[in-house]
Design an enzyme around this catalytic site. Structure first.
Site, mmCIF file in Angstrom:
data_model
loop_
_atom_site.group_PDB
_atom_site.id
_atom_site.type_symbol
_atom_site.label_atom_id
_atom_site.label_comp_id
_atom_site.label_asym_id
_atom_site.label_seq_id
_atom_site.Cartn_x
_atom_site.Cartn_y
_atom_site.Cartn_z
ATOM 1 N N GLU A 21 0.823 -1.211 0.000
ATOM 2 C CA GLU A 21 0.000 0.000 0.000
ATOM 3 C C GLU A 21 0.856 1.258 0.000
ATOM 4 O OE1 GLU A 21 -2.977 0.236 -0.726
ATOM 5 O OE2 GLU A 21 -3.540 -1.868 -0.591
ATOM 6 N N TYR A 65 -7.049 6.460 3.559
ATOM 7 C CA TYR A 65 -7.122 5.368 2.592
ATOM 8 C C TYR A 65 -6.312 4.153 3.037
ATOM 9 C CZ TYR A 65 -5.694 2.241 -0.972
ATOM 10 O OH TYR A 65 -5.398 1.074 -1.617
ATOM 11 N N ASP A 98 -10.213 4.996 -2.708
ATOM 12 C CA ASP A 98 -9.041 5.455 -3.456
ATOM 13 C C ASP A 98 -9.502 6.056 -4.781
ATOM 14 O OD1 ASP A 98 -9.734 3.217 -4.974
ATOM 15 O OD2 ASP A 98 -7.666 2.990 -5.640
ATOM 16 N N CYS A 144 -12.844 0.512 -15.647
ATOM 17 C CA CYS A 144 -13.401 1.865 -15.489
ATOM 18 C C CYS A 144 -12.257 2.850 -15.294
ATOM 19 C CB CYS A 144 -14.358 1.888 -14.302
ATOM 20 S SG CYS A 144 -15.400 3.353 -14.217
ATOM 21 N N CYS A 185 -16.392 0.098 -21.282
ATOM 22 C CA CYS A 185 -17.753 -0.097 -20.794
ATOM 23 C C CYS A 185 -18.370 -1.381 -21.351
ATOM 24 C CB CYS A 185 -18.604 1.109 -21.149
ATOM 25 S SG CYS A 185 -17.956 2.675 -20.485
ATOM 26 N N CYS A 194 -17.780 -4.076 -18.906
ATOM 27 C CA CYS A 194 -18.034 -3.744 -17.492
ATOM 28 C C CYS A 194 -19.296 -4.429 -16.980
ATOM 29 C CB CYS A 194 -18.166 -2.236 -17.319
ATOM 30 S SG CYS A 194 -18.498 -1.726 -15.610
ATOM 31 N N CYS A 202 -25.058 1.569 -14.951
ATOM 32 C CA CYS A 202 -24.206 2.750 -14.771
ATOM 33 C C CYS A 202 -24.964 4.050 -15.073
ATOM 34 C CB CYS A 202 -22.984 2.644 -15.674
ATOM 35 S SG CYS A 202 -21.856 4.051 -15.558
#
Length: 318
Positions: free
Chosen positions: A62, A145, A163, A218, A225, A228, A234
């Site tokens: 991270e 985060y 995030d 995305c 798309c 997705c 969406c």
DNA sequence: TATGCGTGGAT
DNA sequence: TATCCAAGCAT
């Protein structure tokens, strides 16, 4: 990887203290299954997602992934965990070794903070990455985060992990805009909490899945798309994929900034096997004032030190 | 809240 | 070539 049970505890109505009911809750739960199932089929096999990574591996990843792409983190991550498999191993080294091993990941202050966090873990937490969100937040280099990410990914807790990927997914799928606001807003945090599945294990899965969706499909530039799992739900698509309105994203040029000069100076120190003379550092930048300012900045940040003989090195190294 | 803080690949 | 962008944090 755990099985892709898409089951999600829906918000039990009625009863006491839980989160306040919201109008979007039913629609929200409709998003869980498609995204989590998609994740089960498309998740990348990243080393920090494997069980053997442990909380320390998750935490190291991270730090490295803050503003840095996965592809560049991978080799450095492997080297770090091989060399410093536990927080105490890193804490036993001088901070300059962390900076050197950071290589060219960028933002080397992260290496310093990770080193400090490792020392704090060794001293105050018995050498184990804390499980508590507030204790994580108190560590250097860990903000909202990262604390949520470690608690969620390493310990399976229920936290809103917000995030840049998740923010973009929510902006599009739920808010119907191409991009989220420049700075994270209270409304985004509230939305993220409302969308969070009730069951901790499912919430952790959801967090990883929404991040992965933002990273793989995305995306900021050219979203796919057509692949997705949310394409039919969406809000941005349903609105006709309107272009971003408002002020331009941002525009910080890099060439000629102090950052660039700091980077050049630090690259010299990183690659040097011994302390270097000022004259060597002077060659990286032509403008004396900016050069001095950049070097002073590195020293005050703890990224470099000046020895009594006038030479410079990464802090504590040889 | 706005700004400073690295680096390199993609477009 | 120039710009955008990448799992943010600290001040």
């Amino acid at each position: 990887m755990t099985a892709t049970t898409a089951t999600t505890a829906t918000n039990a109505p009625g009863t006491a203290p839980g989160p306040p009911p919201s109008a979007t809750a039913p629609a929200a739960t409709a998003l869980h299954a498609p995204v989590i199932e998609w994740f089960g089929r498309n998740a990348r096999d990243l080393p920090w997602r494997r069980p053997e990574a442990g909380a320390w591996g998750v935490m190291v990843s991270e730090f490295m992934l803050q503003q840095t792409p996965v592809s560049r983190v991978l080799p450095v991550y492997e080297e770090w965990l091989r060399r410093w498999p536990r927080p105490a191993d890193l804490a036993a080294e001088p901070p300059g070794e962390a900076v050197r091993a950071w290589g060219r990941l960028g933002y080397p202050r992260r290496a310093l903070r990770l080193h400090s966090a490792a020392a704090a873990i060794a001293e105050r937490h018995g050498g184990e990455v804390p499980t508590d969100h507030h204790q994580l937040l108190a560590l250097p280099g860990i903000g909202e985060y990262t604390a949520a990410a470690v608690a969620s990914f390493a310990y399976g807790q229920r936290h809103a992990v917000l995030d840049t990927n998740v923010r973009r997914v929510f902006a599009r799928a739920v808010s119907g805009t191409e991009f989220p606001p420049n700075a994270t807003t209270a409304a985004e945090r509230k939305l993220a909490r409302m969308l969070l599945p009730e069951e901790p294990a499912t919430a952790a899965r959801w967090a990883a899945a929404t991040m992965e969706l933002g990273a793989l499909l995305c995306t900021a530039r050219t979203p796919e798309c057509g692949r997705c799992p949310l394409t039919d739900l969406c809000a941005w698509r349903q609105a006709g994929s309107p272009a971003h309105q408002g002020p331009p994203r941002r525009g910080q040029t890099y060439a000629g900034t102090d950052r660039q000069v700091r980077g050049k100076l630090l690259a010299v120190l990183r690659e040097a096997a011994a302390p270097v003379d000022r004259a060597v550092l002077d060659r990286v930048w032509h403008e004396p004032e900016q050069r001095a300012r950049a070097l002073g900045g590195l020293i005050s940040d703890g990224l470099a030190e000046r020895l009594p003989d006038g030479r410079y090195r990464l802090p504590g190294t040889t």
